[in-house]
Structure formats: C-alpha cells, structure tokens
Design a protein around this motif. Structure first.
Motif, mmCIF file in Angstrom:
data_model
loop_
_atom_site.group_PDB
_atom_site.id
_atom_site.type_symbol
_atom_site.label_atom_id
_atom_site.label_comp_id
_atom_site.label_asym_id
_atom_site.label_seq_id
_atom_site.Cartn_x
_atom_site.Cartn_y
_atom_site.Cartn_z
ATOM 1 N N PHE A 365 0.830 -1.214 0.000
ATOM 2 C CA PHE A 365 0.000 0.000 0.000
ATOM 3 C C PHE A 365 0.866 1.267 0.000
ATOM 4 O O PHE A 365 0.398 2.339 0.286
ATOM 5 C CB PHE A 365 -0.933 -0.008 1.225
ATOM 6 C CG PHE A 365 -1.806 -1.238 1.249
ATOM 7 C CD1 PHE A 365 -2.947 -1.297 0.453
ATOM 8 C CD2 PHE A 365 -1.462 -2.346 2.017
ATOM 9 C CE1 PHE A 365 -3.732 -2.436 0.442
ATOM 10 C CE2 PHE A 365 -2.242 -3.489 2.008
ATOM 11 C CZ PHE A 365 -3.378 -3.544 1.221
ATOM 12 N N ARG A 367 3.106 4.408 -1.421
ATOM 13 C CA ARG A 367 2.795 5.349 -2.491
ATOM 14 C C ARG A 367 3.379 4.839 -3.814
ATOM 15 O O ARG A 367 2.736 4.876 -4.844
ATOM 16 C CB ARG A 367 3.383 6.711 -2.115
ATOM 17 C CG ARG A 367 2.684 7.827 -2.822
ATOM 18 C CD ARG A 367 3.123 9.167 -2.330
ATOM 19 N NE ARG A 367 2.762 9.430 -0.948
ATOM 20 C CZ ARG A 367 3.271 10.414 -0.220
ATOM 21 N NH1 ARG A 367 4.186 11.194 -0.723
ATOM 22 N NH2 ARG A 367 2.895 10.605 1.026
ATOM 23 N N GLN A 369 4.058 1.782 -4.816
ATOM 24 C CA GLN A 369 3.335 0.644 -5.364
ATOM 25 C C GLN A 369 1.972 1.069 -5.902
ATOM 26 O O GLN A 369 1.556 0.650 -6.973
ATOM 27 C CB GLN A 369 3.196 -0.435 -4.278
ATOM 28 C CG GLN A 369 2.381 -1.637 -4.664
ATOM 29 C CD GLN A 369 3.019 -2.460 -5.785
ATOM 30 O OE1 GLN A 369 4.164 -2.241 -6.170
ATOM 31 N NE2 GLN A 369 2.268 -3.402 -6.326
ATOM 32 N N LEU A 370 1.280 1.943 -5.164
ATOM 33 C CA LEU A 370 -0.039 2.384 -5.620
ATOM 34 C C LEU A 370 0.081 3.172 -6.934
ATOM 35 O O LEU A 370 -0.723 3.015 -7.846
ATOM 36 C CB LEU A 370 -0.716 3.237 -4.538
ATOM 37 C CG LEU A 370 -1.157 2.443 -3.296
ATOM 38 C CD1 LEU A 370 -1.710 3.377 -2.224
ATOM 39 C CD2 LEU A 370 -2.210 1.382 -3.649
ATOM 40 N N ARG A 371 1.168 3.986 -7.039
ATOM 41 C CA ARG A 371 1.385 4.739 -8.273
ATOM 42 C C ARG A 371 1.565 3.769 -9.442
ATOM 43 O O ARG A 371 1.022 3.940 -10.514
ATOM 44 C CB ARG A 371 2.623 5.630 -8.111
ATOM 45 C CG ARG A 371 2.506 6.902 -8.936
ATOM 46 C CD ARG A 371 3.705 7.827 -8.774
ATOM 47 N NE ARG A 371 3.962 8.274 -7.433
ATOM 48 C CZ ARG A 371 5.131 8.170 -6.791
ATOM 49 N NH1 ARG A 371 6.162 7.640 -7.371
ATOM 50 N NH2 ARG A 371 5.275 8.612 -5.559
ATOM 51 N N LEU A 374 -1.789 2.266 -10.409
ATOM 52 C CA LEU A 374 -2.683 3.194 -11.086
ATOM 53 C C LEU A 374 -2.226 3.478 -12.505
ATOM 54 O O LEU A 374 -3.036 3.709 -13.405
ATOM 55 C CB LEU A 374 -2.771 4.503 -10.281
ATOM 56 C CG LEU A 374 -3.536 4.354 -8.960
ATOM 57 C CD1 LEU A 374 -3.399 5.609 -8.119
ATOM 58 C CD2 LEU A 374 -4.997 4.033 -9.205
#
Ligand SMILES: Cc1cc2nc3c(=O)[nH]c(=O)nc-3n(C[C@H](O)[C@H](O)[C@H](O)COP(=O)(O)OP(=O)(O)OC[C@H]3O[C@@H](n4cnc5c(N)ncnc54)[C@H](O)[C@@H]3O)c2cc1C
Length: 375
Positions: A365, A367, A369-371, A374
C-alpha cells in the motif's frame, strides 16, 4: 541461577540468546537435538537475513538469488502471472547452516548453548523458573552436572529468572504453562530433486486448499517442491499430484508444522514465547525466520529478567513491529481461497514489476506501489 533459560535453538532462540548475552545477561540455551536438524523449512527469505549473520557467512549460506514469483491458479503448464523486481528480492539459503551460524553467534556472545538437552517440564515460581531437562549422553560421555545446574546423569534441573520459549510450533513451554495456542496450524511438506537450477523465479500454485504449492530453484542444491495445507488435508497425496504434474522424482522428504495467527498473549509471569512458539509468522507464506528474529530483538531490548513487569513491554513491542503486517498478511492469504475466475482477474491486474517487500505486506500500500498500479 541464570538470568534467562532459552528453550530451543532455532533462529528465534539463537538470536535472543545472542542479544541477551551480548547485553551482559547470564544465558543458557537448550536444544533438544542437534542444531539445525531435522530440516523442515525451505529457507526462502528476504535479503534482510544478511543483517543477522556475519558478513563472512553470506556466501556459504546463499544457494540462490530470487527476483520474483510466477503465480499460477492451476498446476505446472497453466498460465503464469509474474511478480518481480529487477534486483533480488529474496535468497534461498542453507537452513541447517543458518541455524548453526546463528547458534555460533550466540556462543561467541557468551551464551551457554547446549545440544542434546530436552526440556521436559517447567515450573514458574515467585522469583524463578525451574526447568527439568533430559540430557542425551554422547559417546564416551558419562553425563555430569553442568554449571548452574543440579541433578544426576541423564537429567538436570536448571533455574533461571525467566524462560524464553523458542521451541517451535509445538511448544513445550507454551503447553506446560497453559499459554494459549496459535489460531491455526498448517501441515507443510517438501522434498528435493537434485537437478541444479539457478533460475531466479519461484513458482507458486494456488492448488493446495487455503494455501499453495511451490517450486523453488536452489542453484547447485537442486530444486525444491513443497506445499502446505490445513489439518485434515492429505498433504502426501497433494504432494504426489504436484510432483507428478512436474514429472519429477524427489527425495529427502521433510514435514513440519506452520503456526498461523498469534494468540492474544505470549507472556506469563516469568515466561515469554518467541518465533513459531508465538506464531510470529507471515500468514500468506508461513515464513517465520525473520519475524521470529525481529521479535527476539524486541525481547532482548525490552525484557529485564529481574523485572517481570517488563514482559508487558515485550508483548506491546513485538505487536507494534509485526501485528499490522500479520493482519495484512492474513488478508492476502484470504485471496488464495477466492473463486478461480476472480483470482485470474486479480492476478492479471496486479502482476508485473512490483515495489513490495516480501516480509511487509504494508509495502503493497506504499505510495510507490499504488502509483505503479494506477499507471
Ligand atoms: C515446510 C516448511 C517450509 C518453510 N519454509 C520457510 C521459508 O522458506 N522461510 C521462512 O522464513 N520460514 C519457513 N518456514 C517456517 C520456519 O521454518 C519457522 O518459522 C522457523 O523455523 C521458526 O523458528 P523458531 O526458532 O521459532 O523455531 P524452530 O526453528 O522450530 O526452532 C525450535 C527449536 O526448538 C527445539 N525444541 C523443541 N522442543 C524443545 C524442548 N522441549 N527442549 C529443547 N529444545 C526444543 C527444536 O528442536 C528446534 O531446534 C517453513 C516451515 C515449514 C514447515
């Protein structure tokens, strides 16, 4: 009287014994058999492992470097979903030698590490713990009485201010003192094919009920096949199906328990549990080497053997380090039981280059990895 008696000299016990002895405590560490044996572990660990062993041991212990995992909803030959980094995320190590190396570090720090010493009974008193120990004779050895111990040939009584239960999933310390059991215990099995393989991906098959089966390339040490499943499942039958599907013959079959889900408390009046005894494992892989040593460091930092109240600091401290990761790891494991079509959609969406740390589900979770997801 010792400050700490450590029961079990696996990674958790050896690490705690080393750190407590280095802090100036008088430590005895008791191992029922020969350190490192019998083997019941893949020794597949994140590269964090090298923070716990002397630099010189690294090349001796490492068998292979791994940079990713290919997930399969079915068996070998089914579509694979790769998760990877450009650099090594994990190493495959010689687990027997790891235990020996960690025990040697404990000895060098001043701990009295003894093999062939099985703890058979534990009694907590107001000011001490009393351990009954059965001592295996060595060839040409007529037994004898060890320093700090009383008793006759074959058995000893050892006293300490506190006892560290580092005695694995079926912990004698936990059971003798009536401490609560882990949430669940899986049955793990593995065996080896001697053909060398220095591939840098492991294969994970979501074919074992509520867990998975694996193939791990171990460099010159060959290839390991294994799986774990909940009690009641026929792991031998599942294992045969796995190796038949890969069309390999394996030998050196090993089997062991994997505790999942720490109990609400791992401490009592003068006792505390570390490692598998406390179910300090990753619910989504069953791995416990690094979580156990992380908790061992917390115990060595927080527990004063003369102050039983400091056991509460250990209880709070290890949970602060690991409880969130264990909770998130449990969520990942729940995905192993999703319907296959849902698994395929999820794996297809998430696979690719990843920025996660294999011991820290929370990094999923992050930043970074989330970037990536997305984009
Ligand atoms: C099939 C399988 C594969 C695994 N693969 C991995 C992996 O790839 N990576 C990973 O991180 N983890 C893996 N694990 C889990 C890992 O093996 C454990 O988490 C780890 O060994 C826990 O360390 P420990 O020191 O707590 O316990 P242990 O390593 O179990 O050590 C406990 C020690 O206590 C001793 N003992 C027990 N009772 C007594 C007694 N009464 N008196 C004296 N001594 C006693 C035992 O002999 C043992 O040496 C695997 C487990 C299994 C079953």
């Amino acid at each position: 009287m010792y400050d700490f008696a450590v029961v079990g000299v696996g990674p958790a016990g050896a690490r705690f014994a080393r750190r407590a002895a280095a802090a100036g405590h008088d430590v005895v560490a008791l191992e029922k058999g020969e350190i490192g044996t019998p083997l019941a572990c893949s020794g597949h660990v994140s590269t964090d492992i090298w923070e716990y062993v002397p630099d010189a041991a690294e090349s001796e212990l490492r068998q292979n470097r791994v940079r990713g995992a290919r997930f399969h909803v079915g068996g070998p030959g089914s579509r694979s979903y790769p998760f990877y980094k450009r650099e090594a995320v994990s190493n495959v190590i010689d687990r027997v030698e790891l235990d020996r190396t960690l025990a040697e570090c404990a000895r060098e720090a001043g701990a009295d590490v003894r093999e062939g010493h099985t703890v058979t009974g534990i009694e907590e008193r107001d000011d001490r713990v009393v351990l009954e120990v059965s001592v295996a004779g060595r060839d040409g050895d007529d037994g004898g009485t060890a320093t700090g111990a009383t008793g006759s040939v074959g058995t000893e009584t050892i006293e300490a201010r506190m006892v560290a239960g580092c005695d694995g999933p079926v912990s004698r310390v936990r059971r003798s003192l009536g401490m609560p059991e882990p949430g669940e215990t899986l049955h793990g099995v593995l065996a080896f094919d001697d053909a060398p393989d220095d591939g840098d991906f492991v294969d994970v098959h979501l074919t074992a009920p509520r867990f998975f089966a694996w193939r791990i390339p171990r460099g010159d040490a060959g290839v390991e096949y294994g799986l774990a499943a909940p009690p009641g499942e026929d792991v031998t039958e599942l294992f045969d199906a796995l190796t038949d599907a890969y069309d390999v013959e394996t030998d050196r079959f090993c089997s062991g328990a994997i505790p999942i889900g720490p109990p609400d408390t791992v401490t009592s009046d003068r006792a505390f549990l570390i490692g598998d005894a406390a179910a300090q494992t990753k619910p989504f892989t069953g791995g416990g080497i690094l979580y156990g040593m992380t908790a061992a460091d917390v115990a060595a930092d927080r527990i004063d053997p003369a102050e039983p109240a400091t056991l509460a600091d250990y209880e709070a401290g290890w949970r602060a380090e690991l409880a969130t990761e264990i909770r998130l790891g449990k969520l990942i494991r729940a995905c192993y039981s999703l319907p296959e079509p849902v698994q395929r959609v999820g794996l297809r969406a998430l696979s690719g280059e990843i920025g996660v740390h294999m011991d820290r589900p929370s990094s999923f979770f992050s930043r970074k990895q989330l970037r990536r997801l997305l984009s």
